[in-house]
Design a protein around this motif. Structure first.
Motif, PDB file in Angstrom:
ATOM      1  N   ASP A 530       0.783  -1.360   0.040  1.00 55.27           N
ATOM      2  CA  ASP A 530      -0.358   0.013   0.027  1.00 55.27           C
ATOM      3  C   ASP A 530       0.982   1.330   0.275  1.00 55.27           C
ATOM      4  O   ASP A 530       0.452   2.166  -0.808  1.00 55.27           O
ATOM      5  CB  ASP A 530      -0.861   0.237   1.239  1.00 55.27           C
ATOM      6  N   ASN A 531       1.899   1.135   0.756  1.00 56.07           N
ATOM      7  CA  ASN A 531       2.730   2.422   0.791  1.00 56.07           C
ATOM      8  C   ASN A 531       3.804   2.673  -0.148  1.00 56.07           C
ATOM      9  O   ASN A 531       4.652   3.418  -0.223  1.00 56.07           O
ATOM     10  CB  ASN A 531       3.312   2.558   2.177  1.00 56.07           C
ATOM     11  N   ALA A 534       5.416   5.818  -2.163  1.00 51.24           N
ATOM     12  CA  ALA A 534       6.520   6.532  -1.372  1.00 51.24           C
ATOM     13  C   ALA A 534       7.817   6.341  -1.702  1.00 51.24           C
ATOM     14  O   ALA A 534       8.698   7.143  -1.406  1.00 51.24           O
ATOM     15  CB  ALA A 534       6.263   6.373   0.183  1.00 51.24           C
TER      16      ALA A 534
END
Length: 558
Positions: A530-531, A534
């Motif tokens: 999900d991250n 970044a």
């Protein structure tokens, strides 16, 4: 169709310009528009303002030296109307049907032809000019022995009956994206909507017996291509011979739009993002399941039944190949597909790409500005080019083709994942004619008007295509454009080495570019975590989207 509180409806894909990818790459300067009655942009009929081909010819009108691309793949159709004059049939070689090479010739019209005429194709082969290969003593001895064997070898000349015309669908599609050229011109007859004449090798117009032909353009239709046919067996000798042959025959660009089956280097590792996710409390059950599966996993030799045993000689051969590819890449740019696994790691040998070599690892992006759903990415990715897309339905993202009429039969919910638009754009390219091609096409008029040099096989000269194979082919075409521009400026014998060519391409990339005809800048997507966005744009797109116009302008600049 309504499911809960979500409304879905079938959307018909809008038609689009079949060479859109050339506009996205900056090979063609195209303006898309105007708005359609429904408020969208008309993608089907752009205004062409100029081309990179014109830029080179205007800067050096008398220059005619083509660049040469060596394609290491499964073969290329020698009779395709859009490829036959771009393929170097004399230098093209088949390393699958004979260990020392086979080349194809037309059978004489009169006397019977011996199908096994011997010929030497590797005479004078060597590593001269490559510099230090950093080989160990055993690797040096192995490579020296193989080169001596190849130099003294004899391959065969075959009568062209099947050859690449049976197995070369992937190579034919890739070749069209690189060097495809128009083979027909349309006569000024408003009653005829199909090309009715061909331009023969001597420049004269002849009747066109093929009703399926398009005025097709690759990235550099003025360059040439050497087809080096290789197989999928774990034979390091074959790939060593392929790279040595490409280097010895003066390739300006080497294109490898597939992986090499090294039993160690080609194995993808477990996703690091998955390991990170499993540390979260919400995924403890998954972590426990994976632990139990690992305990129950049989030895590697059982789960990889086709792996080559780890004998000393095999490891020496594969190690030598890897070092040879790196060494050659410093002299000649080696363009590699990143792979179609949707992984945050690249396939081999794209994963050899580094700042100190000329290996160019290519990922794929769509006109929506996102990484193609299948495209591998990660720290070693060099740059990206346009291609098609792939549907994804995971806990991280939902990417569904809403133009598919079957989509209404299922309920898709993104959950906590992000909704990513799916692109219906594909690359149009040349196809292996007949039933062995991707399209498997057949011209309904073939019984009356058989295709050129392919009587009885039928049509199917074009196909939709994609993958990182297609993206890599487009980048190889731009590398050929820059090599040809360099020759135009400095003379036919001038060459761009691999490091210089790679640096030039990287400098011509933009991480914030939009993929025409789209208008959204390149955007990261959560593929394996999900991250993940970044991690930044470099992780997903390398240096960014390549611009052929910028790359060529830098070469032509004073």
């Amino acid at each position: 169709m309504a499911n809960g509180n979500t409304q879905f409806s079938f959307q018909h894909p809008q038609s689009y310009y079949y060479l859109w990818h050339l506009a996205a790459l900056g090979v063609i300067d195209a303006t898309f528009g105007p708005l359609t009655p429904g408020g969208g942009v008309d993608y089907s009929s752009p205004t062409i303002n100029g081309t990179v081909w014109d830029t080179i010819s205007e800067a050096f009108p008398a220059a005619t030296a083509p660049a040469t691309v060596a394609l290491i793949d499964v073969g290329v159709s020698r009779s395709h109307p859009n490829l036959k004059s771009r393929l170097d049939a004399v230098k093209s070689i088949d390393l699958v049907s004979h260990p020392y090479g086979a080349k194809y010739v037309a059978a004489p019209a009169a006397s019977p032809y011996d199908p096994e005429v011997k010929a030497a194709f590797f005479a004078g082969i060597s590593t001269a000019g490559l510099g230090t290969l950093n080989l160990t003593g055993p690797e040096t001895a192995y490579l020296g022995s193989l080169i001596a064997e190849l130099a003294a070898s004899e391959g065969v000349l075959h009568t062209l009956i099947e050859g690449d015309e049976t197995f070369g669908s992937h190579g034919t599609a890739v070749a069209g994206l690189v060097v495809g050229e128009p083979a027909a011109s349309v006569a000024p007859n408003p009653a005829i909507t199909l090309p009715d004449v061909l331009i023969s090798d001597d420049g004269t117009a002849v009747p066109n017996p093929n009703r399926n032909m398009l005025p097709y353009f690759g990235v550099d239709p003025l360059s040439r291509l050497i087809s080096i046919r290789t197989g999928f067996e774990q034979q390091p000798d074959q790939f060593i011979a392929a790279f040595l042959y490409a280097f010895a025959n003066g390739a300006d660009v080497i294109l490898l739009p597939r992986g090499i089956p090294d039993p160690v280097r080609s194995v993808l590792n477990a996703k690091p993002e998955l390991s990170q996710d499993l540390d979260d409390r919400a995924n403890w059950e998954r972590a426990d399941l994976f632990a139990r599966l690992e305990e129950a996993t049989p030895p590697a030799s059982e789960i990889r039944p086709h792996a080559v045993g780890k004998t000393g000689n095999r490891e020496i051969a594969w190690n030598t190949l890897a070092k040879l590819i790196v060494a050659i890449s410093r002299k000649v740019p080696v363009v590699c597909a990143a792979g179609n696994d949707g992984e945050s790691q690249l396939i081999y040998p794209a994963n050899l790409a580094a700042a100190n070599n000329g290996i160019i690892a290519v990922g794929a992006v769509t006109p929506h500005g996102y990484r193609s759903g299948y495209s591998n990415y990660g720290a070693k990715l060099t740059l990206v080019a346009p291609s098609d897309d792939f549907e994804i339905y995971t806990r991280h993202q939902l990417r569904v083709d809403r133009t598919n009429p079957m989509v209404d039969q299922h309920y898709y919910h993104p959950g906590k994942g992000k909704v990513i638009p799916h692109s219906h754009f594909s690359l149009l390219t040349t196809d292996l004619p007949g039933t062995f091609g991707y399209a498997g096409g057949s011209d309904p008029y073939s019984s009356i008007l058989p295709p050129l040099d392919n009587q009885g096989i039928g049509g199917g000269y074009y196909t939709t295509f994609g993958g990182t194979s297609g993206a890599a082919a487009l980048v190889a075409g731009v590398a050929a454009l820059t090599a040809r521009a360099h020759k135009a400026k400095h003379g036919a014998a001038a060459k761009l080495d691999g490091l210089t060519s790679k640096a030039n391409l990287i400098a011509a990339c933009d991480q914030n570019a939009s993929v025409k005809p789209g208008t959204t800048p390149l955007t990261q997507d959560p593929m394996n975590a999900d991250n993940e966005p970044a991690k930044g744009k470099t992780y997903f797109f390398g240096a960014g989207l390549l611009d052929a116009g910028k790359a060529v302008a830098a070469i032509l600049a004073p």
